[in-house]
Enzyme design. Structure first.
Site, PDB file in Angstrom:
ATOM      1  CG  HIS A 490      -8.866 -73.939-106.062  1.00 24.52           C
ATOM      2  ND1 HIS A 490      -8.889 -75.319-106.062  1.00 24.52           N
ATOM      3  CD2 HIS A 490     -10.152 -73.559-105.793  1.00 24.52           C
ATOM      4  CE1 HIS A 490     -10.106 -75.753-105.818  1.00 24.52           C
ATOM      5  NE2 HIS A 490     -10.907 -74.701-105.644  1.00 24.52           N
ATOM      6  CD  GLU A 491     -11.443 -69.960-105.002  1.00 23.21           C
ATOM      7  OE1 GLU A 491     -12.421 -69.923-105.778  1.00 23.21           O
ATOM      8  OE2 GLU A 491     -11.394 -70.717-104.015  1.00 23.21           O
ATOM      9  CG  HIS A 494     -13.843 -72.294-109.216  1.00 19.22           C
ATOM     10  ND1 HIS A 494     -14.473 -73.467-109.567  1.00 19.22           N
ATOM     11  CD2 HIS A 494     -13.365 -72.491-107.954  1.00 19.22           C
ATOM     12  CE1 HIS A 494     -14.389 -74.330-108.571  1.00 19.22           C
ATOM     13  NE2 HIS A 494     -13.717 -73.762-107.579  1.00 19.22           N
ATOM     14  CD  GLU A 519     -14.441 -77.109-106.176  1.00 17.81           C
ATOM     15  OE1 GLU A 519     -13.308 -76.631-106.389  1.00 17.81           O
ATOM     16  OE2 GLU A 519     -15.383 -76.444-105.700  1.00 17.81           O
TER      17      GLU A 519
END
Length: 707
Positions: A490-491, A494, A519
């Site tokens: 997930h990170e 980003h 997101e």
């Protein structure tokens, strides 16, 4: 005026190789933290602030002279870059640095620059210049015109159009809000709650490392002081109920009373945040009223895809209605399972039952041994997987490069460059992934520098950091639970958004997009944590080297889907809490506990426990005020993109090219609806009243929510 979005590794080497890098670093030029010469000492933060203010003032004077429209926008963005670089660097330092002096100086630098932002937001010459640039829109590129409109809106949301008295009040409220947000988050860290359990045998031995031994006299009474000493007889355990430890207790302790005590303690702290939250909500409401909005939610949603609280609440209620039947079905299955284990006399499920029984049900149904799963996800191998994914999709390579003396804030930190064979270096990524004392327990993406076009030949490359808190004695020994793998991916989503964007203005770099679109890349990358076609390329047993069995991945996916509706229902509830708290008028007789309790009874299958105040540790209330629904928007958008672009071949270079050039490279420089239309078609976003909401079809089909 400035929108700030602060939110992994790509190469691990043997200790010998790392030592060579360290030796090489000795020959390199000494620098400061993050490569900034000023940050050789903590006091350098003040020098960085002074320089940013001095340069910004020069640019303010230049803009006041009314240069051509393109130069106005470029100069405004340079102001934004100068200030953002210091504030973002300070935020990273505040959360990760082990030297308290650095943390204090970073905190002071952040406060000083936030106060300076209020001066900029109060400067009429900047506002008039932006208006003039907009009037001369024929001289601007499409991105420059978009930047002008965003800058004008940001200035207006800062109160530039108000009387001096009202503008002063807006500036003071913004300072108050910043300080209250920090107080809220600090309270979460300093008061996580605790519960004392006697005797110690009530907690399984494998969890004792999460606790602290305590003692009481064998003739203990409620008035006796619990403590440590040599004249005591009965041993107990004190459990600090911070989220990760609480999760382990709720999942693994069979003693119902222990789970109940831990649940109530963990969901009743920090109590001080009830007052902090009241003050924060009141300040935000007053801010919105002074600026001409009915509620803070209306103020916060301006410029987002949803555009209004009415659109968001309508979307959330539709989601709640859609997910309810499947969630009720899952609830009944858990209740039946509990009765099968505990006896048919069991009347109901309690909130502290959920984690315990669902974990057991998943293990039984899919023959899952979670410790065995972690054996296939050593941190070094996961990083290799992210490297392979980046090269497969985008043709880029992450390479570890040596840190200069003074550049790092901890020996664990790695630095990687991202390189394309034709385009050259694309940016830089710092990795700080292991938990340690004094480090904020977060998993987040931090911008240090945003990408921006400096001239026709020069481009400022993005620099970002990924911070996680994985447990292990050293980096090489860290083995991730599968939920940690999902968090890491997930990170990393980003990070890719920041590193692969190529915008003219740092105002739009990477994750600096509409909040309810930000997101989407991170949620999209989570899919790779569940796809065997990708996992088999890197997921190997830490000792034998055997690849992860396909049946194990199928079991993980099956276990995930067993209670997917319950988890989605929870996310809808969180988003509704966030909306309601930021829509409720201060004159309302309902306090925040009552609001949360009523919403849980209405939208969750699980009951509310009287006296608890779970929301006092819900940090998204401060960081995403009125914007938590964005995660649900992102889940829907990501599901559609995965299904239409990546599902058939998740490692396809063609799919990666579409993802990069139609989506990631634009950052916030294009309207999200245009990006989605180019990538997956118009049906991905649907007009609702005066805003846009995502099509829920792909997500609903994925979770089998449709009958």
């Amino acid at each position: 005026m400035l929108r700030l979005l602060s939110r992994k590794p790509a190469a691990y080497f043997s200790q010998g190789r790392r030592f060579q890098h360290s030796a090489t670093a000795l020959l390199m030029k000494e620098t400061g933290l993050y490569g900034f010469d000023h940050l050789k000492t903590a006091k350098g933060f003040q020098r960085m602030v002074d320089d940013a203010v001095e340069r910004s003032n020069e640019l303010v004077n230049y803009i006041a002279g009314m240069p051509p429209a393109p130069e106005i926008i470029k100069a405004m963005d340079e102001i934004s870059d100068a200030v953002c670089t210091v504030i973002d660097s300070a935020e990273l330092c505040r959360h990760t640095h082990r030297d308290r002096e650095f943390v204090r100086e970073a905190n002071e630098a952040s406060l000083r620059l936030n106060e300076y932002l209020h001066y900029l937001n109060s400067n009429p010459s900047l506002y008039n210049s932006i208006l003039r640039a907009e009037q001369n829109h024929h001289l601007l590129t499409e991105e420059a015109l978009r930047a002008a409109r965003h800058l004008r809106t940001d200035l207006e949301k800062g109160g530039i159009h108000l009387s001096p008295e009202k503008l002063d009040r807006v500036n003071q409220l913004n300072i108050d809000i910043l300080q209250l947000c920090r107080e809220f988050n600090e309270n979460i860290i300093t008061d996580p709650g605790h519960v004392d359990i006697f005797p110690a045998s009530r907690i399984p031995k494998q969890l004792h490392h999460l606790t602290k031994a305590i003692y009481r006299p064998s003739s203990f009474s409620p008035t006796t002081t619990v403590g440590t000493g040599s004249n005591i007889k009965e041993k107990g355990l004190r459990l600090t109920t911070e989220p990760n430890r609480l999760c382990s207790i709720l999942q693994l302790v069979s003693d119902n009373e222990v789970r109940k005590l831990a649940y109530i303690a963990g969901n009743s702290a920090p109590r001080a945040n009830l007052l902090v939250l009241d003050k924060l909500l009141s300040a935000r409401h007053e801010l919105s009223e002074v600026l001409g909005y009915k509620t803070y939610s209306e103020f916060a949603l301006k410029g987002n895809m949803a555009s209004s609280p009415e659109v968001v609440v309508s979307f959330l209620h539709e989601m709640s209605k859609m997910v309810r039947p499947k969630a009720e079905e899952e609830f009944k299955k858990i209740l039946d399972f509990k009765r099968g284990r505990m006896g048919q006399s069991v009347e109901d499920l309690e909130p502290w039952d959920e984690a315990y029984f669902t974990r057991m049900m998943k293990s039984n149904a899919h023959d899952l041994d979670y410790s065995a799963v972690a054996s296939f996800f050593s941190l070094p191998q996961c990083i290799e997987g992210l490297k392979f994914l980046s090269e497969s999709l985008f043709g880029v390579k992450f390479r570890e490069i040596p840190l200069c003396p003074g550049e790092s804030w901890h020996p664990d930190v790695l630095k990687l460059s991202i390189h394309h064979p034709d385009e050259g270096d694309l940016g830089c990524l710092y990795l700080d992934l292991r938990s340690r004392k004094g480090k904020h327990p977060i998993c987040a993406h931090f911008a240090i520098k945003g990408g921006r076009k400096i001239s026709d030949t020069d481009y400022q490359l993005p620099v970002v950091a990924l911070v996680c808190n994985f447990s292990g004695s050293n980096l090489q020994s860290v083995r991730l639970h599968h939920s940690d793998v999902e968090t890491l991916f997930h990170e990393f989503g980003h990070a890719l958004h920041s590193l692969l964007s190529r915008t003219d203005y740092q105002h739009f770099s990477g994750t600096r997009v509409a909040l309810d679109f930000a997101e989407t890349p991170s949620n999209l990358l989570e899919y790779y944590a569940w796809d065997y076609r990708f996992l088999r390329t890197f997921s190997k047993h830490y000792s034998t080297g055997d690849p992860i069995p396909e049946n194990m991945v199928k079991s993980l996916l099956g276990a995930k889907n067993m209670f997917a509706a319950t988890e989605l229902q929870r996310q809808v509830f969180y988003a509704l809490v966030d909306q309601e708290l930021h829509t409720q008028l201060p004159s309302s007789s309902k306090d925040s506990i009552s609001i949360v309790a009523d919403l849980k009874r209405e939208h969750m299958s699980w009951g509310y426990v009287e006296g608890t105040c779970w929301h006092t540790r819900f940090s998204h209330l401060v960081s995403y005020g009125a914007g938590y629904y964005s995660y649900l928007f992102a889940k829907c958008f990501a599901a559609t993109i995965w299904q239409k672009v990546l599902h058939e071949d998740p490692l396809s270079p063609d799919a990666g090219s579409a993802l990069r050039f139609k989506f990631l490279q634009h950052g916030g420089a294009k309207d999200p609806a245009v990006i989605l239309n180019d990538l997956v078609g118009e049906s991905s976003a649907i007009r609702n009243q005066n805003g846009l909401i995502p099509d829920i079809t792909s997500l609903a089909e994925e979770l089998t929510l449709f009958n």
